[in-house]
Design a protein around this motif. Structure first.
Motif, short mmCIF file in Angstrom:
data_model
loop_
_atom_site.label_atom_id
_atom_site.label_comp_id
_atom_site.label_asym_id
_atom_site.label_seq_id
_atom_site.Cartn_x
_atom_site.Cartn_y
_atom_site.Cartn_z
N GLY A 54 -7.86 4.73 -14.74
CA GLY A 54 -7.68 3.93 -15.94
C GLY A 54 -6.24 3.62 -16.27
N THR A 55 -5.27 4.41 -15.79
CA THR A 55 -3.86 4.19 -16.16
C THR A 55 -3.10 3.55 -15.00
OG1 THR A 55 -3.15 6.36 -15.36
CG2 THR A 55 -3.97 6.23 -17.62
N LEU A 56 -2.03 2.86 -15.37
CA LEU A 56 -1.23 2.18 -14.35
C LEU A 56 -0.62 3.17 -13.36
CD1 LEU A 56 0.09 -0.32 -13.12
CD2 LEU A 56 1.93 -0.10 -14.81
N ASN A 57 -0.08 4.27 -13.86
CA ASN A 57 0.54 5.25 -12.96
C ASN A 57 -0.45 5.79 -11.95
OD1 ASN A 57 3.04 5.00 -14.14
ND2 ASN A 57 2.76 6.72 -15.55
N ALA A 58 -1.67 6.08 -12.42
CA ALA A 58 -2.69 6.59 -11.48
C ALA A 58 -3.11 5.51 -10.50
CB ALA A 58 -3.89 7.09 -12.27
N GLN A 59 -3.19 4.26 -10.95
CA GLN A 59 -3.55 3.17 -10.05
C GLN A 59 -2.48 2.99 -8.98
OE1 GLN A 59 -4.09 -0.16 -12.65
NE2 GLN A 59 -6.11 0.50 -13.35
N VAL A 60 -1.22 3.05 -9.39
CA VAL A 60 -0.12 2.91 -8.42
C VAL A 60 -0.17 4.05 -7.41
CG1 VAL A 60 2.38 2.93 -8.15
CG2 VAL A 60 1.34 1.60 -9.98
N GLY A 61 -0.45 5.27 -7.89
CA GLY A 61 -0.55 6.40 -6.97
C GLY A 61 -1.66 6.22 -5.96
N LEU A 62 -2.82 5.73 -6.42
CA LEU A 62 -3.93 5.49 -5.50
C LEU A 62 -3.59 4.38 -4.51
CD1 LEU A 62 -6.83 5.94 -4.57
CD2 LEU A 62 -7.58 4.39 -6.38
N VAL B 23 7.72 -5.99 -10.07
CA VAL B 23 7.30 -5.72 -8.69
C VAL B 23 7.38 -4.25 -8.29
CG1 VAL B 23 7.95 -8.03 -7.96
CG2 VAL B 23 9.59 -6.20 -7.73
N ARG B 24 8.16 -3.45 -9.01
CA ARG B 24 8.34 -2.05 -8.58
C ARG B 24 7.01 -1.31 -8.42
NH1 ARG B 24 13.54 -1.93 -11.49
NH2 ARG B 24 15.14 -1.55 -9.90
N PRO B 25 6.06 -1.43 -9.36
CA PRO B 25 4.80 -0.69 -9.15
C PRO B 25 3.99 -1.18 -7.95
CG PRO B 25 5.07 -1.34 -11.45
CD PRO B 25 6.11 -2.08 -10.67
N LEU B 26 4.31 -2.35 -7.42
CA LEU B 26 3.54 -2.92 -6.31
C LEU B 26 4.16 -2.61 -4.96
CD1 LEU B 26 2.87 -6.42 -7.92
CD2 LEU B 26 1.45 -4.37 -8.03
N LEU B 27 5.27 -1.88 -4.94
CA LEU B 27 5.93 -1.56 -3.67
C LEU B 27 5.23 -0.37 -3.02
CD1 LEU B 27 9.67 -1.80 -4.78
CD2 LEU B 27 8.25 -3.58 -3.75
N PRO B 28 4.86 -0.48 -1.74
CA PRO B 28 4.30 0.69 -1.04
C PRO B 28 5.30 1.83 -1.03
CG PRO B 28 3.95 -1.33 0.21
CD PRO B 28 4.90 -1.67 -0.89
N GLY B 29 4.80 3.05 -0.91
CA GLY B 29 5.69 4.20 -0.99
C GLY B 29 5.96 4.88 0.32
N SER B 30 5.42 4.37 1.43
CA SER B 30 5.60 5.05 2.71
C SER B 30 6.01 4.04 3.77
CB SER B 30 4.30 5.75 3.11
OG SER B 30 3.26 4.82 3.23
N PRO B 31 6.61 4.50 4.88
CA PRO B 31 7.03 3.59 5.93
C PRO B 31 5.85 2.93 6.60
CG PRO B 31 7.27 5.87 6.63
CD PRO B 31 6.96 5.90 5.17
N GLY B 32 6.16 1.85 7.34
CA GLY B 32 5.13 1.11 8.04
C GLY B 32 4.80 -0.20 7.38
#
Length: 951
Positions: free
Chosen positions: A384-392, A415-424
């Motif tokens: 339900g929250t943006l932070n949890a959605q970004v984490g998922l 755009v920051r919340p839409l950036l992937p967090g891992s390489p590749g």
């Protein structure tokens, strides 16, 4: 079903792909439900084989699909590929492996399956078989066994008379046995087939072999045997005769293993390779035909990609910036399309609308939700929250190679919340702003796109118009390039106008463009924006009067895109006429049909349309157009919401204004489809209704409530009703304020903020009561009852339901009365008052049947099953649950179907029917897993426990 899964053994296969493989491109309406039933049966088969020790395999649920977990060597094609994939061995060892591989080939692959995919896969596998036979023949000839090779090749050559490598191998084998005459006859037959059927002579290699045999060349010459056609071979499927149907797909060796038959696998990955997502998104819009120039920028982007390959631990971001209309999006999409194969896990794309004139940018919460859905995450699994959605979102992308394109961003925070967090992954961003903050904090590569150089602009114009026409009038083209100020958007508009008049000299077009500039801007400053306005003016003046009027009104449209009916409402014309005018506008590049029958325009053009409308149309005419389009959306949404809920709405709408073209929706499916397509427009309309239209704001938000609730989109629901509450307060409309408080209560309740939700519900109740609105009070009481039930306060829930029934009766709403009666029956049953519960549910049933509310009927039968089960009337309960299930499947309420199946299983177990109970629980578990419901593990444990007890 097993075959469709075994084709990709060890890898997840999306549900949609499985349906297409089993039923073809046009599956029957019940295909998805049948698929779940097949999965359940296969799992039971797997458990039996596991229990007998004859081989271990299982069927696993993965995001969006299923995966067959099985030793890959037990699938015939995987073994086939392993045996045929070894090279560099001595000829005798190679021949033994190839014979073992070919022994696995029995009958027609994928027997019983049909469709385009099956035909394509079969043909690929037939090619692999032919290739293996050719390689085996080469090894046998070199081993001194040409007779064995000749016999096998003769049989196969009869099936594929046009495959030249096969003929070549057979000629070599026959020549090696001393039957040179037959080798020459074989060549003659193949040549005749090629000439008669394809109109061509044999290829160079076959001709050279023929000449060598005629010259008496030794049979062992040229020891290399071709394993692939020297030129594209004709379709093996069309060249081969129809094979007889086989009773099984193909062999799985050894046959005595006791395993069920499985299918061949076309291109097996290594056993321990990383798996791709079960759904591979491919969201990139089309590339622009005839892309010209931007060599330096493309080189820079390729360099960034090369750097990403060299440093796989980095998260690579590239931000492409530049003025409006300079071609940032065109460049980004062209490059993205060229390199998309570097990202096998897919491409994500979103237009963030950061500079949409008068509009609201797409927030990161909406964009990340859309991305999660594209990646196969069900609505029930989205937090339900943006932070949890970004984490998922970042968890789903972890370990993947994904290209993410974020178009038209306003700033770095968007755009920051839409950036992937891992390489590749690689993220490509376009924006009018430089986004230097991304460079400082995230290490982004910044790339600025400038105006086209004169030579590039000329090339672009030639690509759009034709080199011959441009070369015929170089001076006029140079003048047009200057007038367009090197801006690609302006050049595209001019080229479209010139292409529409092929009989007109470009000199005349250049003169007209120059005159337009002089009329509008006698004091030219050199600002490219000035030249662009002139280009738009010039193209706009070529439109028919009605098309020009529609273009001006397009600046008033509240959303990101529109269908022809909404355009017709704007312009006050029919949908058919609007479609004709839209065709004229798209031909002039003043409008874009970005999806079939949906239109949008560049934000520069939208700003220009607004400017022209302000100058040419009266304020009264613009207000009328705005009200027409708002009435179109409001009244269509009101109708759609009524079809979804089957209950009286708390609000009463004023009649639509003339020409608003409200949609004529007839059933639940049409209503749901309309909301799915139009809800982004409705949300934008809520956010940007003009001054004096506050009633539209809260009414549009109210019509969206049920749809957003069923989608689980609580953030959008809260945002819309927050705006609606402000609007209703400004206009002093109590019902509007009450509806907004109710919507906010619903959103806050689902987000876990129960105290805040209760406060909003209480305010809604008071405001509805002050307005004498019984329908609104009834719905709010229902919401309070559900929240109380979820918190274990059953008596409070029952009390709210009683009040709800009273208000629905006051509103003469039979559908609402039925729902309230059914709710009371459920709460009474939970409290142990089964006799009263049965009475209430039986009173509800004829009401929902009378109004044709299938969903209400389903829930009522479900409640009746629940009551009868607790009264130990098991046969009657089973009957009720089965009726409920049939209706849930008809309405598509899969969550309710899953819960109902669970209760059915419990009832069957209590009735002493354990096998049927297990079947119901298996079917329920499939839905629990597919929907990501939280009780899936508990149900899975129960299934295992009961299954073990039945052994």
């Amino acid at each position: 079903m097993l075959a469709a899964l075994a084709v990709n053994v060890g890898c997840p296969v999306p549900v949609e792909v499985l349906i297409e493989r089993v039923w073809g491109a046009d599956p029957p309406p019940g295909a998805r439900r049948a698929l779940y039933a097949h999965v359940a049966r296969l799992r039971r088969v797997a458990e039996r084989f596991d229990d007998t020790g004859q081989g271990r395999w299982s069927l696993l649920r993965r995001a969006g699909g299923y995966q067959l977990a099985l030793d890959p060597d037990l699938v015939d094609l995987r073994r086939f590929q392993r045996l045929t994939g070894q090279s560099g061995l001595p000829d005798d060892e190679q021949a033994a492996l190839l014979r073992g591989a070919l022994e696995l080939w029995r009958g027609e692959p994928l027997s019983g399956l049909h469709g385009i995919w099956v035909a394509r896969v079969r043909e690929a596998w037939h090619r692999k078989r032919v290739d293996a036979v050719i390689r085996l023949a080469g090894a046998e000839v070199r081993n001194g066994e040409p007779a064995a090779a000749a016999g096998r090749l003769t049989d196969l050559q009869g099936e594929y008379p046009l495959t030249e490598p096969l003929t070549e191998a057979l000629m070599r084998a026959l020549h090696a046995t001393g039957d040179t005459a037959e080798a020459l006859r074989c060549y003659a037959r193949t040549r005749q087939h090629l000439v008669e059927e394809l109109g061509t002579e044999p290829g160079r290699r076959l001709q050279e072999l023929h000449q060598g045999i005629l010259r008496g060349q030794p049979p062992h010459d040229a020891r290399r045997v071709i394993s692939a056609p020297a030129r594209p071979a004709p379709s093996l499927a069309s060249a081969a005769p129809s094979a007889p149907s086989a009773p099984r797909l193909s062999g799985i060796g050894p046959p005595a293993s006791g395993m069920p038959p499985a299918a061949l696998y076309p291109s097996a990955p290594p056993r321990h390779t990383r798996q791709r997502p079960s759904i591979v998104p491919a969201q990139l819009p089309m590339d622009v035909p005839g892309f010209i120039g931007r060599v330096d920028e493309l080189t820079r982007l390729h360099g960034i990609l090369a750097e990403a390959r060299q440093h796989p631990t980095a998260v690579v971001i590239s931000a492409v910036s530049g003025m409006a209309g300079v071609g940032k999006t065109t460049l980004a999409l062209h490059w993205a399309q060229r390199v998309r194969r570097e990202f096998p896990d897919g491409q994500l794309y979103v237009n963030l609308r950061g500079f949409d004139p008068g509009g609201t940018p797409v927030g990161p919460e909406r964009a990340v939700r859309d991305f999660l859905e594209a990646l196969g995450v069900s609505a029930a699994q989205i937090p339900g929250t943006l932070n949890a959605q970004v984490g998922l979102y970042r968890s789903v992308l972890a370990g993947q190679r994904m290209l993410v394109v974020l178009d038209n961003a306003r700033d770095a925070d968007q755009v920051r919340p839409l950036l992937p967090g891992s390489p590749g992954c690689l993220t490509l961003i376009t924006s009018r702003n430089s986004l230097t903050g991304l460079a400082a904090a995230e290490g982004a590569h910044l790339l600025r796109v400038g105006l086209l150089a004169p030579a590039e602009a000329r090339d672009l114009f030639a690509a759009r118009l034709g080199a011959a026409r441009v070369a015929a009038e170089p001076t006029a083209v140079d003048e047009i390039v200057v007038r367009c100020a090197g801006l690609p958007l302006a050049l595209a508009v001019v080229a479209a106008r010139a292409a529409a008049r092929p009989d007109r000299h470009l000199t005349l077009l250049a003169d007209e463009l120059g005159a337009a500039i002089c009329r509008l801007d006698p004091l030219e400053t050199g600002d490219p924006g000035t030249g662009v306005r002139a280009v738009f003016e010039w193209s706009y003046r070529m439109l028919s009067p009605q098309a020009a009027r529609l273009f001006r009104y397009a600046g008033l449209h509240p959303g990101p895109d529109s269908d022809a009916t909404a355009l017709g409402a704007l312009a006050g014309v029919t949908a058919e006429r609007a479609r004709e005018l839209a065709t004229e506008l798209t031909a002039a590049h003043l409008l874009t049909e970005h999806q079939p029958h949906r239109y949008t325009c560049h934000d520069l053009l939208r700003a220009y349309a607004t400017e022209r409308g302000t100058e040419q149309d009266s304020e009264a005419a613009r207000t009328e157009a705005t009200r027409r389009v708002l009435d179109h959306y409001l009244h269509t949404a009101y109708t759609a919401d009524a079809l979804l809920t089957r209950r009286h709405d708390p609000m009463t709408l004023a009649p639509p204004v003339t020409g608003s073209l409200p949609g004529q929706l007839s059933d639940y499916d049409e209503a749901l489809a309309w909301f799915t397509a139009e809800h982004p427009v409705l949300l934008s309309a809520v956010e940007r209704t003009p001054d004096g239209c506050d009633s539209y704001t809260w009414q549009l938000a109210a019509t969206l409530t049920t749809f957003l609730e069923r989608q689980g989109n609580w953030q959008a629901l809260a945002a819309a009703h927050g705006v609606a509450l402000d609007a209703a307060r400004r206009s002093g409309e109590r019902v509007g304020q009450a509806a907004a408080h109710r919507g906010l209560g619903l959103a806050r309740s689902q987000e876990g903020h129960t105290d805040e939700a209760r406060r909003h519900y209480k305010l809604a109740l008071d405001l509805f009561a002050d307005a004498g609105n019984h329908a609104g009070q009834a719905r709010t009481r229902q919401n309070l009852a559900k929240m109380a039930w979820a918190q274990g306060r059953h008596l409070e829930a029952l009390n709210h339901s009683r009040h709800s029934l009273k208000h629905f009766r006051a509103a003469s709403d039979r559908g609402g009365q039925a729902i309230a009666l059914n709710d009371m029956g459920w709460y009474l049953a939970a409290l142990g008052a089964y006799g009263q519960a049965l009475t209430h549910c039986r009173q509800a049933l004829p009401l929902v049947e009378a109004i044709g509310d299938l969903s209400g009927q389903a829930h009522t039968w479900d409640s009746l099953g629940y009551v009868h089960r607790h009264l130990a009337r098991h046969d009657r309960a089973v009957e009720c649950y089965n009726r409920a299930l049939a209706l849930f499947q008809q309405t598509g309420e899969r969550r309710s179907e899953a819960v109902c199946l669970t209760y059915l299983g419990d009832t069957l177990e209590a009735a002493g029917r354990p096998a049927e109970a297990l079947d119901a629980w298996h079917r329920a578990l499939e839905l629990f897993d597919d929907l990501g419901l939280p009780d899936a593990d508990r149900l899975r444990a129960k299934v295992r426990e009961r299954a073990a007890a039945t052994l």
